[in-house]
Design a protein around this motif. Sequence first.
Motif, PDB file in Angstrom:
ATOM      1  N   ALA A  11      78.864 -15.020 -81.823  1.00 44.77           N
ATOM      2  CA  ALA A  11      79.525 -16.238 -81.344  1.00 44.77           C
ATOM      3  C   ALA A  11      80.365 -15.953 -80.101  1.00 44.77           C
ATOM      4  O   ALA A  11      80.352 -16.726 -79.129  1.00 44.77           O
ATOM      5  CB  ALA A  11      80.398 -16.829 -82.449  1.00 44.77           C
ATOM      6  N   ALA A  15      79.623 -17.387 -76.347  1.00 45.41           N
ATOM      7  CA  ALA A  15      80.644 -18.250 -75.738  1.00 45.41           C
ATOM      8  C   ALA A  15      81.344 -17.570 -74.566  1.00 45.41           C
ATOM      9  O   ALA A  15      81.982 -18.249 -73.742  1.00 45.41           O
ATOM     10  CB  ALA A  15      81.675 -18.655 -76.789  1.00 45.41           C
ATOM     11  N   ARG A  20      86.964 -19.991 -77.241  1.00 41.40           N
ATOM     12  CA  ARG A  20      85.883 -20.942 -77.497  1.00 41.40           C
ATOM     13  C   ARG A  20      85.099 -20.563 -78.754  1.00 41.40           C
ATOM     14  O   ARG A  20      84.666 -21.436 -79.514  1.00 41.40           O
ATOM     15  CB  ARG A  20      84.940 -21.011 -76.287  1.00 41.40           C
ATOM     16  N   ALA A  21      84.915 -19.256 -78.983  1.00 40.34           N
ATOM     17  CA  ALA A  21      84.220 -18.818 -80.201  1.00 40.34           C
ATOM     18  C   ALA A  21      85.014 -19.191 -81.441  1.00 40.34           C
ATOM     19  O   ALA A  21      84.457 -19.636 -82.459  1.00 40.34           O
ATOM     20  CB  ALA A  21      83.982 -17.314 -80.152  1.00 40.34           C
ATOM     21  N   GLU A  23      87.088 -21.692 -81.776  1.00 44.37           N
ATOM     22  CA  GLU A  23      86.959 -23.134 -81.984  1.00 44.37           C
ATOM     23  C   GLU A  23      85.619 -23.476 -82.616  1.00 44.37           C
ATOM     24  O   GLU A  23      85.541 -24.338 -83.510  1.00 44.37           O
ATOM     25  CB  GLU A  23      87.107 -23.858 -80.639  1.00 44.37           C
ATOM     26  N   LYS A  24      84.560 -22.820 -82.170  1.00 46.45           N
ATOM     27  CA  LYS A  24      83.228 -23.080 -82.724  1.00 46.45           C
ATOM     28  C   LYS A  24      83.128 -22.656 -84.182  1.00 46.45           C
ATOM     29  O   LYS A  24      82.457 -23.315 -85.001  1.00 46.45           O
ATOM     30  CB  LYS A  24      82.179 -22.353 -81.889  1.00 46.45           C
ATOM     31  N   HIS A  26      85.685 -22.423 -86.220  1.00 44.25           N
ATOM     32  CA  HIS A  26      86.752 -23.058 -86.997  1.00 44.25           C
ATOM     33  C   HIS A  26      87.656 -22.021 -87.656  1.00 44.25           C
ATOM     34  O   HIS A  26      88.010 -22.114 -88.840  1.00 44.25           O
ATOM     35  CB  HIS A  26      86.177 -24.004 -88.061  1.00 44.25           C
TER      36      HIS A  26
END
Length: 321
Positions: A11, A15, A20-21, A23-24, A26
């Motif tokens: 991830a 990203a 950003r990873a 956020e992806k 969670h």
Amino acid sequence: MELRHLRYFIAIAEAESFRRAAEKLHVSQSPLSRQMQQLEEEIGAELFEPSGRGVKLTPAGRLLLDRAKAILSGVDAAAKEVRETAEGQIGTVTIGFESGSAYVGPLSTILTRFRKQAPRVNVELVPMSSAQQWDALRAGQISIGYGNYVPDDASLESVVLARHRLGIVVPKQHPLATASTIKVKDLATEPMLMDPRKSNPRLYDDIIAAVRARGVTLNVASEILDGEALLTLVASGFGLTFGAEPAARFLDVGTAIWKPVSDLGLEMRNIAMWRPDAQSPLLRPLVDLVREFGAAPRDRERGLRGRESERQRRPRRGEVR
């Protein structure tokens, strides 16, 4: 190293940013950074390096990315296959069958319906006698048996799928081929070609006993294991043999015919059998089909007999009645 380490690593690599990873995925960024530190310490190499406001892979990281994707793909595929196996969507069903009864009996009809229900399930057919099938079922070597005799074991469940008269197969040029009625005494002087007793001992013994009960001793000229060879010799005039009524349709293409023997009093049964305690999601749909097919076999037999009688009444080409 755990699978989640690899998922997090992929991830971040895709990203090109821890934020950003996170956020992806969670998750918060701090635990994600600690997971990557643990992974780098375990591998012994740095996987990321700064790049502007994000990160990029090091040469070691690029190598791991390819391997990590392959590993996770393999794990996902294995999990999917295991899940489908547990659900009965894939696998192999092994069926023991009595030689000579599978093609002309109801087995092919049942398997056609089963294939529509479970197109990814393989079916293996293994020839063996009814008694051998009982042993194989108890040992878990086959899933279902398809034989001629009800098992003598209370631990096995069975259902009769069809019943067929046992008669004789004669060459078309033989005098018995045109006889209106054939009795056991008419076989007294005929050379008989038989399947070896070891291939189906109970049927062999039943035939001998039924004939003897009518005061006749069979003249067994030869025992022939191969069914095609047996029928070829019968058609060529070397002797007669016993066969079930469905053989009449099969023999139409050759130079032998099936004839009933009025006082023989034997029938050939097609019987499905299985272990009720060994039903898996893979096997259950097939057992359900077998039960359904065996629910009213007499109705099917009456229809089959009617079609066979009509076929026999129908004039042959060039014949006037």
